[in-house]
Design an enzyme around this catalytic site. Sequence first.
Site, PDB file in Angstrom:
ATOM      1  N   HIS A  33       0.988  -0.690   0.236  1.00 37.64           N
ATOM      2  CA  HIS A  33       0.060  -0.063   0.133  1.00 37.64           C
ATOM      3  C   HIS A  33       0.743   1.607   0.078  1.00 37.64           C
ATOM      4  O   HIS A  33       0.574   2.328  -1.457  1.00 37.64           O
ATOM      5  CB  HIS A  33      -1.058   0.246   1.416  1.00 37.64           C
ATOM      6  CG  HIS A  33      -1.963   1.157   1.748  1.00 37.64           C
ATOM      7  ND1 HIS A  33      -2.767   0.825   1.049  1.00 37.64           N
ATOM      8  CD2 HIS A  33      -1.325   1.856   2.281  1.00 37.64           C
ATOM      9  CE1 HIS A  33      -3.836   2.659   1.009  1.00 37.64           C
ATOM     10  NE2 HIS A  33      -2.797   2.908   1.617  1.00 37.64           N
ATOM     11  N   GLU A  34       1.686   1.265   0.876  1.00 39.23           N
ATOM     12  CA  GLU A  34       2.710   2.409   0.896  1.00 39.23           C
ATOM     13  C   GLU A  34       3.385   2.806   0.115  1.00 39.23           C
ATOM     14  O   GLU A  34       3.361   4.132  -0.837  1.00 39.23           O
ATOM     15  CB  GLU A  34       3.088   2.602   2.074  1.00 39.23           C
ATOM     16  CG  GLU A  34       2.696   2.220   3.642  1.00 39.23           C
ATOM     17  CD  GLU A  34       1.172   3.326   3.575  1.00 39.23           C
ATOM     18  OE1 GLU A  34       1.782   4.757   3.122  1.00 39.23           O
ATOM     19  OE2 GLU A  34       0.670   3.231   4.425  1.00 39.23           O
ATOM     20  N   HIS A  37       1.858   4.513  -2.482  1.00 38.13           N
ATOM     21  CA  HIS A  37       2.046   5.839  -2.494  1.00 38.13           C
ATOM     22  C   HIS A  37       3.752   6.212  -3.379  1.00 38.13           C
ATOM     23  O   HIS A  37       3.580   7.870  -3.919  1.00 38.13           O
ATOM     24  CB  HIS A  37       1.941   6.437  -1.052  1.00 38.13           C
ATOM     25  CG  HIS A  37       0.331   6.736  -0.701  1.00 38.13           C
ATOM     26  ND1 HIS A  37      -1.301   6.205  -1.297  1.00 38.13           N
ATOM     27  CD2 HIS A  37      -0.007   4.826   0.254  1.00 38.13           C
ATOM     28  CE1 HIS A  37      -1.632   6.508  -0.326  1.00 38.13           C
ATOM     29  NE2 HIS A  37      -1.389   5.666   0.202  1.00 38.13           N
TER      30      HIS A  37
END
Length: 379
Positions: A33-34, A37
């Site tokens: 997820h990170e 980003h």
Amino acid sequence: MQEALALFFGSESLLVGTIIPFLFVLTVVVFVHEMGHYLVARWCGIGAQAFSIGFGPELLGFTDRHGTRWKLSAIPLVGYVKFIGDESETSSPVGVNESALSEEDRKRAFHTQPVWKRAATVFAGPAFNIILTIAIFSVFFALYGRQIADPLIAGVQPGSPAAEAGFEPGDRFVSVEGEKITTFADVQRIVSGRAGDKLNFTVERDGKMVDLQAVPKIVERTDPLGNKVKLGAIGVETTEAVGNFRRIEYGPLESVGQAVIETGHIIGRTGEFFKRFAVGREDKCQLGGPVKIATMASKAASQGFDWLIQLMAMLSIGIGLLNLFPLPPLDGGHLVFYAVEAIKGSPVSGAAQEIFYRIGFLLVMGFMGFVLFNDLFAC
């Protein structure tokens, strides 16, 4: 002493049997997820000050040549990427201290980027979670294929919704609620999430099309991991002889296509679940928090590594979809602010963002408290 060591370090111990599988699954999902980003931010020319798995005190880390601090923090339940200039909770340009940034930092700061770059960076986290799920499903379809059965009814349970609706052995499902049916699993997929809804069925009987209506009732089943789940069912079954059970094998591209379709089905079922949950038509115990996830990770690990990876796929898409909820502490809340900014041509005021952030934060904390209460006391 040996008994104490076995209790903590044995294959069925709390550490090896539960904590390690749970942290493995959660860490991979949070990292992906990170990383979504981070990578999209880099592609957009946005600088990152820190990339952390977990929060709280740093346990270990290093600084790369771009000035980003990569670290593992003490509480490994979440993660974050801190971008240059990303000082506020809502990641907005409102309230940023411009004087604290150098000219070079201003060019790479999150808040100075066009709104589409900020939106792409925020959306990338949930998107990467969904991509991880597709990737895992693709591998499983390529390795194991899929077990299917023809949508033929072998038996109808007496007194069931199907019996009351007039279903008969030998009927072939053609469509449910207008959706074409090709396998018996298609029927189960649609019916399982629609308990209490009147559904329209079309079946083929003796060469003729027959339209029927049935209302699935709630039944409790045990899933492969031993969890009690409540599903909708109409009371029909197939058999190996009638349903022609078989395994379909897929090539690499077909596997990806099937993975995308399966992921789409999960997204649809999740949306249907929360829509029904909001009006009190779903069992609250179907929602679980970290304790339930840890328990499931333990059970999955005991079944084998492939079960743990399947759980990772389900958790990844769950976290991705949860983060798209339009509440300001979540990615979806940020995207709402960016959509408004794109429409009106200027950011939402700091005061309005603060109000919505506080409301959203309370709602998210309330939801987390609710699922934790379910884990510990209610379910």
